[in-house]
Design a protein around this motif. Sequence first.
Motif, short mmCIF file in Angstrom:
data_model
loop_
_atom_site.label_atom_id
_atom_site.label_comp_id
_atom_site.label_asym_id
_atom_site.label_seq_id
_atom_site.Cartn_x
_atom_site.Cartn_y
_atom_site.Cartn_z
N LYS A 78 43.00 42.62 40.58
CA LYS A 78 43.63 43.84 40.90
C LYS A 78 42.71 45.08 40.89
N ALA A 79 42.00 45.03 39.91
CA ALA A 79 41.28 46.16 39.64
C ALA A 79 40.20 46.45 40.74
N THR A 80 39.76 45.03 41.48
CA THR A 80 38.40 45.12 42.39
C THR A 80 39.13 44.77 43.69
N PHE A 81 40.26 44.83 43.90
CA PHE A 81 41.02 44.48 45.17
C PHE A 81 40.53 45.03 46.40
N ASN A 82 40.43 46.50 46.20
CA ASN A 82 40.01 47.42 47.27
C ASN A 82 38.55 47.65 47.26
N ASP A 83 37.70 47.04 46.20
CA ASP A 83 36.14 47.30 46.43
C ASP A 83 35.67 46.78 47.68
N GLU A 84 34.40 47.11 47.94
CA GLU A 84 33.86 46.43 49.22
C GLU A 84 33.58 44.80 48.88
N VAL A 85 33.03 44.71 47.61
CA VAL A 85 32.89 43.15 47.16
C VAL A 85 33.83 42.83 46.04
N PRO A 86 35.22 42.39 46.11
CA PRO A 86 36.02 42.33 45.30
C PRO A 86 35.61 40.94 44.36
N GLU A 87 36.10 41.04 43.13
CA GLU A 87 35.70 39.94 42.01
C GLU A 87 36.98 38.92 42.26
N THR A 88 36.58 37.53 42.43
CA THR A 88 37.21 36.47 42.45
C THR A 88 37.77 36.17 40.90
N ILE A 89 38.98 35.81 40.94
CA ILE A 89 39.33 34.88 39.52
C ILE A 89 39.02 33.58 39.80
N GLU A 90 38.06 33.21 39.00
CA GLU A 90 37.62 31.81 39.20
C GLU A 90 38.37 30.91 38.63
N LEU A 91 39.12 30.96 37.60
CA LEU A 91 39.90 29.93 36.93
C LEU A 91 41.07 30.26 36.14
N VAL A 92 42.14 29.79 36.46
CA VAL A 92 43.57 30.03 36.01
C VAL A 92 44.21 29.06 35.43
N THR A 93 44.55 29.32 34.16
CA THR A 93 45.42 28.25 33.44
C THR A 93 46.73 28.93 33.23
N ASP A 94 47.05 30.07 33.22
CA ASP A 94 48.26 30.57 32.89
C ASP A 94 48.62 31.43 34.18
N LEU A 95 49.60 30.88 35.06
CA LEU A 95 50.30 31.67 36.25
C LEU A 95 50.87 32.73 36.09
N GLN A 96 51.51 33.19 34.89
CA GLN A 96 52.12 34.28 34.50
C GLN A 96 51.11 35.41 34.38
N LEU A 97 49.90 35.31 33.83
CA LEU A 97 49.07 36.10 33.86
C LEU A 97 48.58 36.44 35.30
N LEU A 98 48.03 35.31 36.07
CA LEU A 98 47.63 35.74 37.50
C LEU A 98 48.79 36.45 38.28
N GLN A 99 50.13 36.38 38.05
CA GLN A 99 51.17 36.98 38.65
C GLN A 99 50.86 38.58 38.59
N LYS A 100 50.13 39.06 37.52
CA LYS A 100 50.20 40.66 37.36
C LYS A 100 49.10 40.98 38.11
N GLU A 101 48.10 39.81 38.56
CA GLU A 101 46.83 40.57 39.32
C GLU A 101 47.12 40.66 40.93
N ILE A 102 48.29 40.06 41.21
CA ILE A 102 48.31 39.92 42.84
C ILE A 102 49.04 41.08 43.34
N GLY A 103 48.72 41.43 44.85
CA GLY A 103 49.32 42.53 45.57
C GLY A 103 50.31 41.58 46.45
N ASP A 104 50.82 42.38 47.42
CA ASP A 104 51.56 41.71 48.43
C ASP A 104 51.11 41.39 49.55
#
Length: 256
Positions: A178-204
């Motif tokens: 979420k923090a880098t979503f609008n950056d020129e080169v956004p940062e990829t979340i490479e590994l997810v084990t907890d979908l609830q934590l991931l949920q907080k990172e996404i826009g719509d």
Amino acid sequence: MDKSGKKRILLKLGSNTLTKETNHISRGKIEDIGMQIAALQDEYEFIIVSSGAIAAAKQFVKLDNHDKDVFVKQALASIGQPHLMRIYHENFSDLGLHTSQCLLSYSDFEKKQTKLNIVNTINVLVKNSYIPIINENDTVATDEIQFGDNDKLAALTAVLLNVDILIIATNTNGIYTKATFNDEVPETIELVTDLQLLQKEIGDSKSSHGTGGMQSKIDSAAIAKAANIETWIINGLEDNFILKALNNEISFTKII
């Protein structure tokens, strides 16, 4: 992994990947996908869930009614599906790959006998080196046209067919922080084990052609995760995106 010792991949291709974000199906992209499948066929079996029927139709027709009406989209899907399959057939057969068509709808996943029929049919196809290309039966079902661009269909199919990896091709390098979503080169979340934590990172944000934003991909990953299937969200606009992801040569999101 099936009895042949090959790992099974379900590859979900959205309209954005198949059109390379233009207004028509990209033969070059379908050839790129075919070449990767051909290169990997000794180690992996592929089942494809493909959108793109409506995009294929728009190359050939302009219907009178307003494009946003669901039944107009259903009509476009009906016109476009044979064209889409023809493009797959022509490009894949040049590479020595055989294709087959399977049209499914959500109600198919609610009946035990129908589910068994799907599994048996697809297993016969795969065993005989035919790549099943699955799409929603858009002329009778409107769910995906309105909501998820085949993401959920791909996840349900992945679980039903007991695949090893669900690859969802999209137009971003996986899911961005979420923090880098609008950056020129956004940062990829490479590994997810907890979908609830991931949920907080996404826009719509939604993809431009498709109806599925990142939320539908995360919902699909949840379905797969519950069945112990990994979901990889990869940028399908990249050439050789499957090979590069398997070799860890590009940034993408892996949900385990």
